[in-house]
Motif scaffolding. Structure first.
Motif, PDB file in Angstrom:
ATOM      1  N   ASP A 114       2.119   8.235   1.716  1.00  0.00           N
ATOM      2  CA  ASP A 114       2.121   7.435   2.945  1.00  0.00           C
ATOM      3  C   ASP A 114       0.672   7.297   3.399  1.00  0.00           C
ATOM      4  OD1 ASP A 114       2.549   6.138   5.253  1.00  0.00           O
ATOM      5  OD2 ASP A 114       3.409   7.836   6.327  1.00  0.00           O
TER       6      ASP A 114
ATOM      7  N   ASN B 184      -2.436   5.798   5.412  1.00  0.00           N
ATOM      8  CA  ASN B 184      -2.564   5.051   6.661  1.00  0.00           C
ATOM      9  C   ASN B 184      -3.258   3.710   6.438  1.00  0.00           C
ATOM     10  OD1 ASN B 184      -5.002   6.114   6.060  1.00  0.00           O
ATOM     11  ND2 ASN B 184      -5.324   7.152   8.007  1.00  0.00           N
TER      12      ASN B 184
ATOM     13  N   SER C 236       0.007  -1.219  12.717  1.00  0.00           N
ATOM     14  CA  SER C 236      -0.318  -0.168  11.756  1.00  0.00           C
ATOM     15  C   SER C 236      -0.438  -0.780  10.365  1.00  0.00           C
ATOM     16  CB  SER C 236       0.753   0.904  11.752  1.00  0.00           C
ATOM     17  OG  SER C 236       0.562   1.773  10.665  1.00  0.00           O
TER      18      SER C 236
ATOM     19  N   SER D  39       0.130   1.285   7.736  1.00  0.00           N
ATOM     20  CA  SER D  39       1.018   2.085   6.897  1.00  0.00           C
ATOM     21  C   SER D  39       2.334   1.348   6.687  1.00  0.00           C
ATOM     22  CB  SER D  39       1.266   3.434   7.559  1.00  0.00           C
ATOM     23  OG  SER D  39       2.478   3.969   7.087  1.00  0.00           O
TER      24      SER D  39
ATOM     25  N   ASP E 267       5.237   2.696   8.736  1.00  0.00           N
ATOM     26  CA  ASP E 267       5.293   2.243  10.123  1.00  0.00           C
ATOM     27  C   ASP E 267       5.777   0.803  10.208  1.00  0.00           C
ATOM     28  OD1 ASP E 267       4.312   4.679  10.622  1.00  0.00           O
ATOM     29  OD2 ASP E 267       2.293   4.052  11.182  1.00  0.00           O
TER      30      ASP E 267
END
Lengths: 119, 365
Positions: free
Chosen positions: B115, B117, B177, B179, B182
């Motif tokens: 994951d 960012n 975001s 990510s 997200d």
């Protein structure tokens, strides 16, 4: 730690690279190999090849590459801006409009100069 | 950070890689079957029931084929180029969430490899790297067709990458975001395609050009370039190029599903997280079917039209899409975004129609 976030990606990279290398190796191992000079000639639809295979290319491609660098950097600037736009509010939007308009002036100039034409 | 998590990553990586390979094998079969049905043919039906073992037969055949390295080719780069092409295709899905968190053998396992960012940035970066393999393949073959194909594809891919990069901005703006986890979480109430109809369309067209699919398959146009950058490749090296193209199709469909169509989320996914990968696979298959359908329907477009479409239509439209999305975000009126972007899209289509009609009338081509 940020570094450890990337370790899974490194593992995935190693596994994919190994797999690709094995695939090429399999072909080398099992494929027959009977080269003749005619067979190894570059393919030119049955004609006898003449001249070098890699030669000069039109300058248009170079122009496209330069324009790409310019606008790709713009796209990269967009990414962090997009993440924090909700906090920046109207100020962030105006600043980005100023930045993009300068680039758009260049884009319109390149367009009018014929940099995007292919004939 | 324990040994256990390292083993978990290794197992997940192997699952992703072999999952993609299986997906590739059956995507080729699916494509041949669907194209056959559309063209009122039968398609492969000899190897196994309904041709189900056809990919296996193809793989065995390709392994035992003779490989030719043309004389005066750059041997090292010639061998490395297919490997360089296939690696980005395999690792691009490393940041994609395939599902929520499931419990397996008393262990909490998240159904994704990493994951990051900066997930979206990672995807754009890896997508750009895949151009190198194609250009190097074309250049190292010492063949004029291959050289032309390699240069064409590099120009085409970088031109459409601008529109592609800009279409990523919409979901980032909406979710705040980069990510992908997200972004999926932010789509719980409503898929982003509702707010970003034009963005999704731009993404779709640009990815068709990125993976060199019809109608943007100029780099490998059989009729004019014999096969483009992989003219001189045979056997397993050719198979790797083929593999890279089809795995990239799967990857961009999965990314499109994640960015615009709610990712792995769908009905009942909250109660049964194991359904996540199933829903994602379903969305990917629908998008892949669309890609095959487009190939069966649309003719290849001319190279100057291709570049003009990318630079003069898609790129300004993507810029306008980002602009109006940002306005909707700042004014906190999200319903404005689809209205404004669709209006701009229709306006752009009408403008192109008028200018093309004028060109047609004055016979300037």
């Amino acid at each position: 730690m940020a570094f450890w976030d990337y370790l899974p990606i490194a593992i995935l990279f190693v596994i994919s690279a190994g797999l690709a290398a094995i695939a090429v190796g399999l072909g080398h191992l099992f494929g027959p190999r009977k080269p003749t000079p005619k067979k190894l000639e570059p393919y030119e639809s049955g004609m006898n090849p003449f001249g070098p295979g890699t030669r000069r290319m039109p300058v248009r491609f170079y122009l496209v590459a330069v324009l790409f660098i310019l606008f790709d950097i713009e796209v990269v600037f967009f990414l962090p801006w997009a993440v924090v736009l909700k906090d920046l509010g109207i100020t962030g939007l105006v600043e980005m409009i100023v930045f993009v308009s300068i680039l758009v002036v260049g884009f319109i100039y390149a367009w009018k100069k014929g940099a995007l034409e292919w004939e | 950070m324990t040994t256990g998590s390292v083993w978990e990553w290794i197992i997940k990586s192997v699952v992703i890689v072999f999952g993609l390979l299986t997906g590739f094998a059956y995507l080729t079969l699916l494509e041949r079957k669907v194209l056959a049905k559309i063209q009122v043919r039968i398609g492969p039906n000899r190897a196994g029931p309904m041709g189900l073992f056809q990919p296996l037969a193809d793989a065995i055949k390709l392994i035992f084929k003779e490989e030719i390295i043309p004389s005066r080719a750059d041997k090292i780069i010639f061998v490395l180029a297919p490997i360089i092409t296939v690696i980005p295709a395999l690792i691009i899905l490393g940041v994609l969430p395939f599902g929520g968190i499931i419990t397996l053998f008393g262990r909490q396992i998240s159904l994704s490899l990493a994951d990051l960012n900066v997930g979206v940035l990672y995807i754009t970066a890896i997508a750009s790297i895949s151009i190198y393999g194609i250009v190097l393949a074309g250049w190292s073959s010492n063949n004029k067709y291959a050289m032309l194909g390699g240069i064409r594809s590099s120009a085409q891919m970088i031109s459409y990458e601008l529109a592609l990069g800009l279409s990523f901005i919409g979901p980032i703006l909406l979710s705040g975001s980069m990510s992908l986890h997200d972004i999926v979480a932010a789509q719980k109430p409503l898929w982003f395609v509702v707010y970003q109809p034009v963005g999704a369309l731009i993404f779709w067209i640009a990815t068709l050009a990125e993976v060199n699919r019809a109608p943007f398959d100029m780099p490998e146009a059989e009729q004019e370039l014999t096969a483009g950058y992989h003219t001189e490749y045979s056997g397993m090296k050719f198979a790797l190029f083929f593999m890279a193209e089809y795995i990239k199709m799967i990857a961009v469909s999965a990314i499109a599903a994640t960015l615009f169509f709610g990712g792995y989320r769908f009905v009942l996914e909250d109660q049964y997280p194991i359904l996540g990968p199933v829903w994602l696979l379903g969305k990917v298959i629908v998008l892949l079917f669309g890609m095959i359908w487009v190939r069966a329907t649309l003719p290849r477009i001319r190279y100057d039209r291709l570049m003009a479409f990318g630079w003069k239509f898609l790129f300004p439209l993507a810029l306008a899409n980002v602009f109006f999305t940002a306005i909707g975000i700042v004014l906190e009126k999200l319903w404005l975004i689809p209205l404004l972007t669709i209006a701009v899209f229709l306006g752009a289509v009408v403008m192109v129609g008028i200018s093309e009609t004028r060109r047609w009338r004055s016979h300037v081509f």
